[in-house]
Design an enzyme around this catalytic site. Sequence first.
Site, mmCIF file in Angstrom:
data_model
loop_
_atom_site.group_PDB
_atom_site.id
_atom_site.type_symbol
_atom_site.label_atom_id
_atom_site.label_comp_id
_atom_site.label_asym_id
_atom_site.label_seq_id
_atom_site.Cartn_x
_atom_site.Cartn_y
_atom_site.Cartn_z
ATOM 1 N N LYS A 198 84.364 -71.007 26.454
ATOM 2 C CA LYS A 198 83.141 -71.501 26.234
ATOM 3 C C LYS A 198 82.486 -70.318 26.621
ATOM 4 O O LYS A 198 82.054 -69.301 26.721
ATOM 5 C CB LYS A 198 82.475 -73.135 25.458
ATOM 6 C CG LYS A 198 82.843 -73.609 24.704
ATOM 7 C CD LYS A 198 82.843 -74.741 24.658
ATOM 8 C CE LYS A 198 82.333 -75.643 25.469
ATOM 9 N NZ LYS A 198 83.330 -76.154 26.362
ATOM 10 N N THR A 199 82.358 -70.692 28.304
ATOM 11 C CA THR A 199 81.232 -70.193 28.911
ATOM 12 C C THR A 199 81.913 -68.710 29.239
ATOM 13 O O THR A 199 80.986 -67.480 29.076
ATOM 14 C CB THR A 199 81.270 -70.880 30.802
ATOM 15 O OG1 THR A 199 80.926 -72.408 30.231
ATOM 16 C CG2 THR A 199 80.379 -70.282 31.725
ATOM 17 N N LYS A 214 72.323 -73.689 28.396
ATOM 18 C CA LYS A 214 73.332 -74.311 27.957
ATOM 19 C C LYS A 214 72.169 -76.301 28.061
ATOM 20 O O LYS A 214 71.763 -76.410 29.529
ATOM 21 C CB LYS A 214 73.725 -74.286 29.529
ATOM 22 C CG LYS A 214 74.871 -76.287 29.847
ATOM 23 C CD LYS A 214 76.085 -75.612 29.003
ATOM 24 C CE LYS A 214 77.010 -76.369 29.605
ATOM 25 N NZ LYS A 214 78.625 -76.365 29.143
ATOM 26 N N GLY A 263 77.164 -75.245 24.421
ATOM 27 C CA GLY A 263 77.257 -76.416 24.235
ATOM 28 C C GLY A 263 77.761 -77.021 24.951
ATOM 29 O O GLY A 263 78.567 -76.398 26.320
ATOM 30 N N GLY A 276 82.097 -79.024 25.483
ATOM 31 C CA GLY A 276 83.055 -79.887 25.058
ATOM 32 C C GLY A 276 83.223 -79.258 23.163
ATOM 33 O O GLY A 276 82.335 -77.462 22.858
#
EC number: 6.3.3.3
Length: 217
Positions: free
Chosen positions: A23-24, A40, A108, A110
């Site tokens: 995701k990052t 974030k 988000g 997780g």
Amino acid sequence: MLPPAPAHPKRYFITGIGTDVGKTIAAAVLTQALEADYWKPIQAGSLDFSDTHTVQSLVSNPATVFHPEAYRLQMPASPHTAAAAEGLHLQLENVKLPQTKNHLIVEGAGGVMVPLNDRELVLDLIQKLGLEVVIVSRNYLGSINHTLTTVEVLKCRQISIAGILFNGEPTPSTEEFILQYTQLPAFPRLLQEEVFDQPTVARYARTFRDYFTNHEQ
């Protein structure tokens, strides 16, 4: 001189089909591609070098503003557990979109069913913020199930899905099935790289800029 504010800013919530799916990195590439702001909302653990710090280290455009987290929690755990360890009760009313006229990438914690408190999930946060979702998927045993489950849960809440971003080495049979079944578009893919640094992110960002340009025509 900074570029003018976009007439129709894109606002994406980046979620994953699980943890450690990328995701990052995906958020960094999208932030660089759109010269978007980054946020974030909830950081649990790694406060010395958070996801915001990671994206800051990878983004090289001058326009991005990095907005502070609503919650910064010490424990690297599910937000509800990390908050409880500090005697906190995470409240969605305290998580408010940053004020910006720019594109915005929100990362988000997780997946969509991760608990934020004893009653609410990341899914509820997405619904509250009203953002379009980018699902990051990575191939592993069970990833088809996790990807399709994520899609179905979002659709049940009538949350708009911008598409699926596949990360890692291509797995054509898996990806073709997911896209055929969900009828969702695929963003340009991210490959397994020896290192993700500013030049690598900038290279991918050029591909994503072309994608957005072509899909706006």
